[in-house]
Design a protein around this motif. Structure first.
Motif, PDB file in Angstrom:
ATOM      1  N   LEU A  67       0.852  -1.186   0.000  1.00  0.00           N
ATOM      2  CA  LEU A  67       0.000   0.000   0.000  1.00  0.00           C
ATOM      3  C   LEU A  67       0.888   1.237   0.000  1.00  0.00           C
ATOM      4  O   LEU A  67       1.832   1.340   0.785  1.00  0.00           O
ATOM      5  CB  LEU A  67      -0.902  -0.004   1.233  1.00  0.00           C
ATOM      6  N   HIS A  68       0.588   2.163  -0.908  1.00  0.00           N
ATOM      7  CA  HIS A  68       1.355   3.400  -1.033  1.00  0.00           C
ATOM      8  C   HIS A  68       0.497   4.545  -0.492  1.00  0.00           C
ATOM      9  O   HIS A  68      -0.561   4.843  -1.040  1.00  0.00           O
ATOM     10  CB  HIS A  68       1.730   3.639  -2.495  1.00  0.00           C
ATOM     11  N   LEU A  69       0.961   5.165   0.578  1.00  0.00           N
ATOM     12  CA  LEU A  69       0.167   6.163   1.291  1.00  0.00           C
ATOM     13  C   LEU A  69       0.655   7.577   1.008  1.00  0.00           C
ATOM     14  O   LEU A  69       1.855   7.860   1.060  1.00  0.00           O
ATOM     15  CB  LEU A  69       0.237   5.892   2.798  1.00  0.00           C
ATOM     16  N   THR A  70      -0.300   8.459   0.701  1.00  0.00           N
ATOM     17  CA  THR A  70      -0.031   9.892   0.588  1.00  0.00           C
ATOM     18  C   THR A  70      -0.833  10.600   1.674  1.00  0.00           C
ATOM     19  O   THR A  70      -2.047  10.402   1.777  1.00  0.00           O
ATOM     20  CB  THR A  70      -0.450  10.434  -0.794  1.00  0.00           C
ATOM     21  N   LEU A  71      -0.161  11.397   2.486  1.00  0.00           N
ATOM     22  CA  LEU A  71      -0.837  12.194   3.509  1.00  0.00           C
ATOM     23  C   LEU A  71      -0.772  13.660   3.093  1.00  0.00           C
ATOM     24  O   LEU A  71       0.293  14.176   2.777  1.00  0.00           O
ATOM     25  CB  LEU A  71      -0.174  12.006   4.873  1.00  0.00           C
ATOM     26  N   THR A 117       5.515   2.718   0.920  1.00  0.00           N
ATOM     27  CA  THR A 117       5.991   4.056   0.555  1.00  0.00           C
ATOM     28  C   THR A 117       5.057   5.092   1.169  1.00  0.00           C
ATOM     29  O   THR A 117       3.844   4.890   1.232  1.00  0.00           O
ATOM     30  CB  THR A 117       6.056   4.276  -0.972  1.00  0.00           C
ATOM     31  N   LEU A 118       5.643   6.191   1.607  1.00  0.00           N
ATOM     32  CA  LEU A 118       4.889   7.265   2.254  1.00  0.00           C
ATOM     33  C   LEU A 118       5.298   8.596   1.641  1.00  0.00           C
ATOM     34  O   LEU A 118       6.478   8.931   1.593  1.00  0.00           O
ATOM     35  CB  LEU A 118       5.172   7.269   3.762  1.00  0.00           C
ATOM     36  N   HIS A 119       4.299   9.339   1.160  1.00  0.00           N
ATOM     37  CA  HIS A 119       4.538  10.668   0.587  1.00  0.00           C
ATOM     38  C   HIS A 119       3.760  11.675   1.423  1.00  0.00           C
ATOM     39  O   HIS A 119       2.530  11.625   1.492  1.00  0.00           O
ATOM     40  CB  HIS A 119       4.071  10.704  -0.875  1.00  0.00           C
ATOM     41  N   ILE A 120       4.470  12.566   2.094  1.00  0.00           N
ATOM     42  CA  ILE A 120       3.848  13.608   2.915  1.00  0.00           C
ATOM     43  C   ILE A 120       3.893  14.909   2.120  1.00  0.00           C
ATOM     44  O   ILE A 120       4.971  15.403   1.781  1.00  0.00           O
ATOM     45  CB  ILE A 120       4.585  13.760   4.256  1.00  0.00           C
ATOM     46  N   LEU A 121       2.726  15.456   1.806  1.00  0.00           N
ATOM     47  CA  LEU A 121       2.676  16.639   0.947  1.00  0.00           C
ATOM     48  C   LEU A 121       3.085  17.913   1.681  1.00  0.00           C
ATOM     49  O   LEU A 121       3.655  18.819   1.080  1.00  0.00           O
ATOM     50  CB  LEU A 121       1.273  16.804   0.355  1.00  0.00           C
ATOM     51  N   SER A 122       2.781  17.996   2.976  1.00  0.00           N
ATOM     52  CA  SER A 122       3.172  19.206   3.710  1.00  0.00           C
ATOM     53  C   SER A 122       3.277  18.915   5.198  1.00  0.00           C
ATOM     54  O   SER A 122       2.614  18.016   5.726  1.00  0.00           O
ATOM     55  CB  SER A 122       2.162  20.343   3.465  1.00  0.00           C
ATOM     56  N   LEU A 138      13.295  14.368  -1.392  1.00  0.00           N
ATOM     57  CA  LEU A 138      12.983  15.719  -0.940  1.00  0.00           C
ATOM     58  C   LEU A 138      12.222  16.411  -2.062  1.00  0.00           C
ATOM     59  O   LEU A 138      12.738  16.554  -3.170  1.00  0.00           O
ATOM     60  CB  LEU A 138      14.263  16.484  -0.615  1.00  0.00           C
ATOM     61  N   VAL A 139      10.996  16.809  -1.781  1.00  0.00           N
ATOM     62  CA  VAL A 139      10.124  17.386  -2.802  1.00  0.00           C
ATOM     63  C   VAL A 139      10.166  18.904  -2.700  1.00  0.00           C
ATOM     64  O   VAL A 139       9.791  19.482  -1.677  1.00  0.00           O
ATOM     65  CB  VAL A 139       8.679  16.879  -2.647  1.00  0.00           C
ATOM     66  N   CYS A 140      10.626  19.530  -3.763  1.00  0.00           N
ATOM     67  CA  CYS A 140      10.800  20.981  -3.780  1.00  0.00           C
ATOM     68  C   CYS A 140       9.731  21.626  -4.657  1.00  0.00           C
ATOM     69  O   CYS A 140       9.510  21.184  -5.791  1.00  0.00           O
ATOM     70  CB  CYS A 140      12.191  21.316  -4.318  1.00  0.00           C
ATOM     71  N   PRO A 141       9.046  22.664  -4.176  1.00  0.00           N
ATOM     72  CA  PRO A 141       8.108  23.389  -5.048  1.00  0.00           C
ATOM     73  C   PRO A 141       8.859  23.978  -6.237  1.00  0.00           C
ATOM     74  O   PRO A 141       9.980  24.470  -6.084  1.00  0.00           O
ATOM     75  CB  PRO A 141       7.556  24.498  -4.136  1.00  0.00           C
ATOM     76  N   ASN A 142       8.253  23.913  -7.416  1.00  0.00           N
ATOM     77  CA  ASN A 142       8.935  24.438  -8.601  1.00  0.00           C
ATOM     78  C   ASN A 142       8.783  25.959  -8.674  1.00  0.00           C
ATOM     79  O   ASN A 142       8.172  26.514  -9.580  1.00  0.00           O
ATOM     80  CB  ASN A 142       8.419  23.768  -9.880  1.00  0.00           C
ATOM     81  N   GLU A 143       9.374  26.596  -7.659  1.00  0.00           N
ATOM     82  CA  GLU A 143       9.392  28.051  -7.553  1.00  0.00           C
ATOM     83  C   GLU A 143      10.844  28.492  -7.373  1.00  0.00           C
ATOM     84  O   GLU A 143      11.596  27.866  -6.611  1.00  0.00           O
ATOM     85  CB  GLU A 143       8.553  28.513  -6.360  1.00  0.00           C
ATOM     86  N   GLY A 176      10.220   3.618   0.939  1.00  0.00           N
ATOM     87  CA  GLY A 176      10.386   4.927   0.323  1.00  0.00           C
ATOM     88  C   GLY A 176       9.664   6.007   1.101  1.00  0.00           C
ATOM     89  O   GLY A 176       8.535   5.806   1.556  1.00  0.00           O
ATOM     90  N   LEU A 177      10.323   7.155   1.273  1.00  0.00           N
ATOM     91  CA  LEU A 177       9.738   8.278   2.000  1.00  0.00           C
ATOM     92  C   LEU A 177       9.959   9.553   1.197  1.00  0.00           C
ATOM     93  O   LEU A 177      11.093   9.887   0.848  1.00  0.00           O
ATOM     94  CB  LEU A 177      10.385   8.415   3.383  1.00  0.00           C
ATOM     95  N   ALA A 178       8.868  10.255   0.878  1.00  0.00           N
ATOM     96  CA  ALA A 178       8.947  11.539   0.176  1.00  0.00           C
ATOM     97  C   ALA A 178       8.402  12.621   1.100  1.00  0.00           C
ATOM     98  O   ALA A 178       7.283  12.505   1.602  1.00  0.00           O
ATOM     99  CB  ALA A 178       8.148  11.491  -1.122  1.00  0.00           C
TER     100      ALA A 178
END
Length: 292
Positions: free
Chosen positions: A139-143, A162-167, A219-224, A189-191
């Motif tokens: 199971l791939h979780l996005t919070l 895998t865990l992806h935390i958006l903020s 490490l997820v970087c905003p495209n700014e 995997g951790l994002a």
């Protein structure tokens, strides 16, 4: 020629199901067209329209549950098992998430609010029907947001790889990330957002305990423009110790995050694929600049 001989050949249901399954990975228009072709294809195609439902309001949640027959009129809600749903994006917070997860026995991707995930943590295994799941089905979780570390020993933790935390609400350090990671015993995997990190506790032993057990950290970087430089600095400092640290640029807009998530669920490029490609290019440029 008899009426029977003049009839058009009829495709077997199994073949129609495969066609609809492939169409589900293309676009919504194709799936909708198949559902309107005939009453026979509609029955099959409608199942595949629900491959990756996206729910943003309680009204949408009620309509979706009703469409699946979860709320037959005049009776107690009945939740049928659905083998088709592979991903669920749900921005609402309600106990219905327990029944939905328990009904989607092929669910691979789950995107939720932290408080909605808390319902799954508190739920009994029998309510989630976890024994009916294939143990090899990760199971791939996005919070959407994480305000505090997750804790507990619920079975659902062991399903997530895998865990992806958006903020995050707060600035995070490695010790905080370590508490998050340890809640998921099979996490590979951790994002996480590439926020400026507190390096006060950035000793090698803490880094090893926090990041080394993982196969990939993104490490997820905003495209700014203003966000890229500090994100690069965080990536550079961590990568000096751990080579499996990756960086990727992504939109911080929820609608874009939702689109990327749906693309991955339907078999497209994942954030892990994008991060691997982005970091390879970045590392080569960094080394060519004399910073090997």
């Amino acid at each position: 020629m008899s009426a029977a001989q003049s009839r058009e050949p009829i495709l077997p249901c199994e073949l129609l199901d495969q066609i609809c399954d492939l169409a589900a990975a293309v676009d919504k228009e194709t799936r909708l067209s198949l559902s309107l072709a005939s009453s026979r294809t509609r029955t099959i195609a409608l199942n595949h329209l629900h491959t990756a439902p996206i729910i943003k309001t309680f009204a949408q949640q009620d309509k979706y549950l009703e469409a699946l027959g979860f709320f037959p009129s005049g009776s107690t809600p009945v939740y049928r098992r659905s083998p088709v749903v592979r991903g669920l994006w749900d921005e609402t917070i309600s106990s219905h998430i327990i029944k939905m997860v328990g009904s989607f026995n092929c669910l691979r991707h789950l995107a939720l609010h932290r408080d909605a995930f808390a319902w799954l943590i508190q739920a009994a295994d029998r309510d989630l029907k976890l024994t009916a799941r294939d143990p090899k089905l990760d199971l791939h979780l996005t919070l959407f947001r994480l305000d505090d570390a997750l804790e507990g020993s619920a079975t659902v933790f062991s399903l997530i790889t895998t865990l992806h935390i958006l903020s995050f609400r707060r600035q995070h350090d490695l010790q905080y990330i370590g508490r998050v990671r340890r809640a998921f015993p099979r996490l590979k995997g951790l994002a996480i957002p590439a926020l400026p990190m507190d390096y006060t506790h950035c000793q090698s032993d803490i880094m090893s305990d926090t990041l080394s057990p993982l196969e990939m950290v993104v490490l997820v970087c905003p495209n700014e423009p203003l966000a890229i430089k500090p994100a690069f600095e965080t990536w550079r400092r961590l990568r000096n110790e751990e080579r499996h640290i990756h960086l990727v640029e992504c939109s911080a807009e929820r609608k874009d995050q939702c689109y990327s998530w749906e693309t991955e669920v339907r078999g497209g490029e994942s954030i892990w694929d994008r991060a691997a490609a982005y970091t390879t290019t970045l590392a080569k440029a960094y080394e060519q600049a004399g910073h090997a």
